[in-house]
Design an enzyme around this catalytic site. Structure first.
Site, PDB file in Angstrom:
ATOM      1  N   LEU A 289       0.867  -0.993  -0.069  1.00 11.93           N
ATOM      2  CA  LEU A 289      -0.064  -0.109   0.139  1.00 11.93           C
ATOM      3  C   LEU A 289       0.879   1.084   0.011  1.00 11.93           C
ATOM      4  CD1 LEU A 289      -2.581  -0.985   2.747  1.00 11.93           C
ATOM      5  CD2 LEU A 289      -2.865  -0.863   0.114  1.00 11.93           C
ATOM      6  N   CYS A 290       0.551   2.463  -0.581  1.00 16.82           N
ATOM      7  CA  CYS A 290       1.063   3.567  -0.455  1.00 16.82           C
ATOM      8  C   CYS A 290       1.335   3.907   0.762  1.00 16.82           C
ATOM      9  CB  CYS A 290       0.346   4.744  -1.184  1.00 16.82           C
ATOM     10  SG  CYS A 290      -0.032   4.555  -2.903  1.00 16.82           S
ATOM     11  N   THR A 291       0.780   3.671   1.706  1.00 14.24           N
ATOM     12  CA  THR A 291       0.657   4.072   3.276  1.00 14.24           C
ATOM     13  C   THR A 291       0.854   2.887   3.932  1.00 14.24           C
ATOM     14  OG1 THR A 291      -1.551   3.906   3.677  1.00 14.24           O
ATOM     15  CG2 THR A 291      -0.707   6.123   2.952  1.00 14.24           C
ATOM     16  N   LEU A 415       4.487  11.169   2.387  1.00  9.70           N
ATOM     17  CA  LEU A 415       3.406  10.645   2.181  1.00  9.70           C
ATOM     18  C   LEU A 415       2.329  10.778   3.499  1.00  9.70           C
ATOM     19  CD1 LEU A 415       1.159  10.069   0.029  1.00  9.70           C
ATOM     20  CD2 LEU A 415       1.858   7.552   0.403  1.00  9.70           C
TER      21      LEU A 415
END
Length: 489
Positions: A289-291, A415
């Site tokens: 996941l991006c996070t 992010l």
């Protein structure tokens, strides 16, 4: 040792586009092989859009932009509600396609399709909010600021969570009156195409056009002069190429790109709870996941206990195919991603980090890498600097909260970040000092609807979700209107 189970999936072919209201066969001669991540076997191919097909899709969007802009906002919202209902009805099938293509757990894949439907419905409501503002000017004039659509918007989305990523951007662009050319990632081409087609069929022909394609197809889209805005979710490298290509011709961009999200664990937290939060952040969706949590900073007072709990959690997790109900960790999307993860772990171990659990691919077909915990990681390791995108918790021990906060705020990405602390003062400092788009205190995931965030540094630019995304899908125009002086007889 993590438990494993096995199964297999069927084959697919991604050789279609949706242009100007109809499905058309791809004409490209070259196909990209698609491998089943659960078995390692080839299961089909993706035929990327040619320059001519890209031009046809952009032309369709460009040709319908005036009509869609003139469509009353309630009618645009109604179309999105129809699209949401259609996606929700197909959530099970879409989930199966996503699980088979990327290795994401079937339950999570189906849920993500339902979330995509929710985002379409949410935009149908929030997109009917204020479209500008009036100004306090002369009593004999009207002054206002209008929000107007850009025109043609390109939406280029990733493989790791493609349904919500695409639905949020598509909904925001469409409800504000833009027409769209959408290219899902070639690594999730079939599920991406299918959801895009379902949405497009609820709209007038030409309003949403969907292309299967690779980086070359994306370049052809982003360099087309008729594309006013490119909205991209994906890797930093791709985002930088898109920004350069679009910027060179005066196009605008919205980018949500890579991340290297930290979690700070302060003194005084309950170790088992902290370990559960870290495991959730690092291992869900196999760390893709991006996070995802990729850097773990543990205060020395709790480090031993947290690490012991984290290792025990990782060791008990069931690794297996995404369709098996018992599976907690599925395969990585493909061999290319597995090689990145394996290299980062191997290099860190050679540089002195200690692999406490996992650390090597599983000896079985498919791109399986078990949940892994490393201790003694240092800031100079690639594992702590570059995006790993795998089920790896890389631990650094610190002696003070200040040290942890400094390390968490370092690096090229910005992010999101998480802080687990019982100290309100520390929490407030983290919110103030961490230069990231999202700060989460005492929960690695979660948040109320209506938020928005701007990624920092190499993580991108511009809001990727929420009401501010709606604003970013429009351009401002100031209007000053006075009565005309009429001729006197």
């Amino acid at each position: 040792m993590a438990t494993t189970v096995q199964t297999s999936t069927s084959t697919d072919q991604s050789d279609r586009h949706y242009i100007d209201g109809r499905v058309v066969a791809a004409t490209g001669a070259e196909g990209l092989a698609v491998t089943d991540p659960a078995t390692g076997q080839e299961r089909g191919s993706v035929v990327p859009a040619t320059e001519e097909e890209v031009a046809a899709a952009v032309a369709a969007a460009h040709g319908t932009r005036a009509m869609w802009r003139a469509t009353p906002p309630p009618e645009r919202a109604a179309a999105l509600r129809r699209a949401a209902a259609a996606v929700r009805a197909e959530a099970g099938r879409l989930g199966e396609l996503l699980a088979a293509t990327t290795g994401r757990l079937l339950s999570q894949s189906t849920e993500s399709a339902a979330v995509a439907a929710d985002l379409l419905e949410e935009a149908a409501t929030s997109g009917l909010g204020p479209a500008g503002r009036t100004l306090a000017g002369s009593a004999s004039a009207i002054d206002a600021v209008r929000r107007e659509p850009h025109g043609v918007v390109a939406v280029i989305t990733p493989w790791n969570d493609p349904f919500p990523a695409a639905a949020g951007l598509l909904a925001a662009a469409l409800v504000t009156g833009n027409t769209v050319v959408h290219k899902p990632s070639e690594r999730s081409a079939l599920p991406g195409f299918e959801m895009g087609r379902i949405i497009a069929e609820a709209l007038p022909p030409g309003v949403l056009n969907v292309l299967t394609g690779d980086g070359r197809s994306g370049t052809a889209i982003t360099t087309d002069e008729r594309v006013a805005l490119v909205a991209h979710v994906g890797s930093t490298t791709a985002g930088q190429r898109i920004a350069a290509a679009a910027g060179a011709r005066g196009g605008r961009v919205l980018l949500e790109n890579g991340g290297k999200d930290p979690v700070v664990v302060d003194a005084g937290v309950e170790p088992a709870w902290a370990a559960q939060q870290i495991a959730l952040g690092a291992f869900v969706n196999t760390g893709q996941l991006c996070t995802s949590v990729e850097r773990v900073y543990l205060h020395a007072d709790v480090a031993d206990a947290v690490v012991a709990e984290l290792v025990a959690l990782a060791d008990r997790m069931v690794v297996g195919p995404p369709t098996e109900p018992a599976t907690e960790i599925g395969p990585l999307v493909d061999e290319r991603q597995l090689e990145v993860v394996a290299r980062h772990v191997r290099d860190a171990a050679e540089a002195g980090a200690r692999v406490l659990v996992g650390g090597r691919r599983l000896d079985r077909p498919g791109s399986y890498f078990p949940p892994t915990v490393l201790d003694g990681c240092t800031a100079d390791m690639a594992l702590m600097r570059e995006e790993t995108f795998g089920p790896v918790a890389a631990v650094t021990r610190v002696t003070t909260f200040d040290e942890a906060l400094d390390l968490a705020g370092s690096g090229r990405y910005g992010l999101a970040a998480t802080v687990l602390t019982p100290d309100l003062g520390h929490a407030l400092r983290a919110v103030e000092e961490l230069e990231v788009g999202t700060v989460k205190v005492n929960a690695v995931f979660g948040g109320a609807p209506g938020g928005s965030a701007d990624p920092r540094r190499d993580s991108g630019m511009g809001p990727g979700y929420g009401p501010d995304l709606l604003s970013a899908m429009t351009v401002l125009k100031t209007v000053h209107l006075e009565p005309a002086r009429t001729a006197r007889s």
